[in-house]
Scaffold this active site. Structure first.
Site, PDB file in Angstrom:
ATOM      1  N   ARG A  52       0.789  -1.218   0.000  1.00 47.37           N
ATOM      2  CA  ARG A  52       0.000   0.000   0.000  1.00 47.37           C
ATOM      3  C   ARG A  52       0.832   1.284   0.000  1.00 47.37           C
ATOM      4  NH1 ARG A  52      -2.711  -3.935   1.494  1.00 47.37           N
ATOM      5  NH2 ARG A  52      -0.759  -4.437   2.482  1.00 47.37           N
ATOM      6  N   THR A  53       1.792   1.381   0.901  1.00 45.95           N
ATOM      7  CA  THR A  53       2.504   2.653   1.040  1.00 45.95           C
ATOM      8  C   THR A  53       3.281   2.941  -0.246  1.00 45.95           C
ATOM      9  OG1 THR A  53       2.704   2.103   3.363  1.00 45.95           O
ATOM     10  CG2 THR A  53       4.006   3.953   2.584  1.00 45.95           C
ATOM     11  N   LYS A  81      26.394  -4.216  -2.038  1.00 45.42           N
ATOM     12  CA  LYS A  81      27.871  -4.158  -2.019  1.00 45.42           C
ATOM     13  C   LYS A  81      28.389  -3.529  -0.730  1.00 45.42           C
ATOM     14  CE  LYS A  81      27.485  -2.987  -6.883  1.00 45.42           C
ATOM     15  NZ  LYS A  81      27.559  -1.779  -7.731  1.00 45.42           N
ATOM     16  N   ARG A 102      11.396   3.788   3.616  1.00 43.66           N
ATOM     17  CA  ARG A 102      10.974   2.811   4.632  1.00 43.66           C
ATOM     18  C   ARG A 102      12.189   1.970   4.965  1.00 43.66           C
ATOM     19  NH1 ARG A 102       5.794  -1.192   4.556  1.00 43.66           N
ATOM     20  NH2 ARG A 102       4.814   0.773   5.124  1.00 43.66           N
ATOM     21  N   HIS A 130       4.732   5.776  11.586  1.00 42.71           N
ATOM     22  CA  HIS A 130       4.259   5.657  10.198  1.00 42.71           C
ATOM     23  C   HIS A 130       3.306   6.838   9.976  1.00 42.71           C
ATOM     24  CE1 HIS A 130       3.196   4.057   6.422  1.00 42.71           C
ATOM     25  NE2 HIS A 130       2.848   2.824   6.737  1.00 42.71           N
TER      26      HIS A 130
HETATM   27  N1   CP Z   1      -0.346  -0.013   5.760  1.00 38.44           N
HETATM   28  C1   CP Z   1       0.862  -0.267   5.252  1.00 38.44           C
HETATM   29  O1   CP Z   1       1.870   0.359   5.597  1.00 38.44           O
HETATM   30  O2   CP Z   1       0.868  -1.266   4.302  1.00 38.44           O
HETATM   31  P1   CP Z   1       2.130  -1.733   3.498  1.00 38.44           P
HETATM   32  O3   CP Z   1       3.083  -2.385   4.477  1.00 38.44           O
HETATM   33  O4   CP Z   1       1.603  -2.703   2.466  1.00 38.44           O
HETATM   34  O5   CP Z   1       2.774  -0.527   2.876  1.00 38.44           O
END
Ligand code: CP
Length: 301
Positions: A52-53, A81, A102, A130
């Site tokens: 999603r993100t 590397k 991320r 998040h």
């Molecule tokens: N909600 C969320 O962060 O989903 P993903 O891990 O799929 O990005």
């Protein structure tokens, strides 16, 4: 407005409201797109899996008329590397106008923001924060209920390791809400957050879903296998909560949100119930992330 989106704790309530307002304006561009970010490049540095993100940031940037570069598999990059996070960020800083990162390490996004000149957006740093998920959660709540104030909200599941509930708890503490924290004892909300809640909004902690008082919204989270240092702790807690066609009766008319992905905590049969709004919630990632990108790039309509 902030230069980087790293932690919801960096936000004042007016900053949150401004993003939610801009997201609403972005709805008009979701179907047919716009050229607001034409010529701009968003880079995505995903050191951890995401559906999603990552995809909604990509979709958001493309709907804004910009383009996207990046990686979701470090084995195809020079990280393989031995390149450091700092050097990877410094390099992508040269190639793009805004960066989404991320990484499993808490504090990694803050470090990236210190290194990069371009705006940096935290798409999840370990168990910490998040913030963009929280903004789309708040947007969803506001869209569904008309207002965040006045609601009683339960958070269910892994409150210890769940970065989505950590960010959301801090954000909700700026509103007039009540919280019910539902988790196994081992997976309680961290003390620094409950200490903050004590100073800000009413909350209770319970273990059994059967003890849930009447609430407006239930925010369910996955017990996250990948975060457990002790596999036995995961095995002990993984099936604590399951919402299916029987247990959903405990929730009354409460709406059900979930940041997703889910595994077994919500049965698929619940998806068609009027309570379930988690796929609408996922869809709301598009206008909210369009709003964030356009704000940071200063290309607002
Ligand atoms: N909600 C969320 O962060 O989903 P993903 O891990 O799929 O990005």
């Amino acid at each position: 407005m902030l230069h980087d989106i790293i932690s919801i704790r960096d936000f004042e309530k007016k900053d949150i409201e401004e993003i939610l307002f801009t997201a609403k304006k972005m709805e008009q561009y979701v179907d047919n797109g716009t050229t607001l970010a034409k010529g701009k490049i968003l880079s995505m540095l995903f050191f951890e899996p995401s559906t999603r993100t990552m995809m909604s940031f990509q979709s958001a940037m493309e709907r804004l008329g910009g383009s996207v570069i990046g990686f979701s598999d470090t084995s195809t990059t020079s990280v393989k590397k031995g390149e450091t996070l700092i050097d990877t960020v410094s390099t992508m800083d040269q190639y793009s106008d805004v960066m989404v990162i991320r990484n499993p390490l808490e504090g990694s996004a803050r470090l990236a923001a210190e290194v990069a000149e371009i705006p940096v957006i935290n798409a999840g740093d370990g168990t910490n924060q998040h913030p963009t998920q929280t903004l789309l959660d708040l947007y969803t709540i506001k869209k569904e209920f008309g207002s965040i104030d006045g609601l009683k909200i339960a958070m269910v599941g892994d409150l210890k390791y769940g970065r989505t509930v950590h960010s959301l708890a801090y954000a909700l503490s700026m509103y007039n809400v009540e919280l019910v924290l539902v988790s196994p004892r081992e997976l309680r909300m961290p003390e620094d957050i409950t200490e903050h809640l004590k100073d800000t909004i009413p909350y209770i902690e319970i273990v059994a879903l059967e003890d849930l008082p009447k609430v407006d919204l239930v925010y369910v989270t996955r017990i996250q296998k990948e975060r457990f240092g002790d596999p036995n702790e995961y095995e002990r807690t993984k099936n604590t909560y399951r919402i299916d066609k029987n247990s959903i009766k405990l929730l009354g008319n409460a709406k059900i949100m979930h940041p997703l992905p889910r595994v077994s905590e919500i049965a698929r049969e619940v998806d068609t119930s009027p309570n379930a709004i988690y796929f609408k919630q996922a869809r709301n990632g598009i206008p909210v992330r369009m709003a964030l990108i356009a704000t940071l790039l200063e290309v607002l309509p």
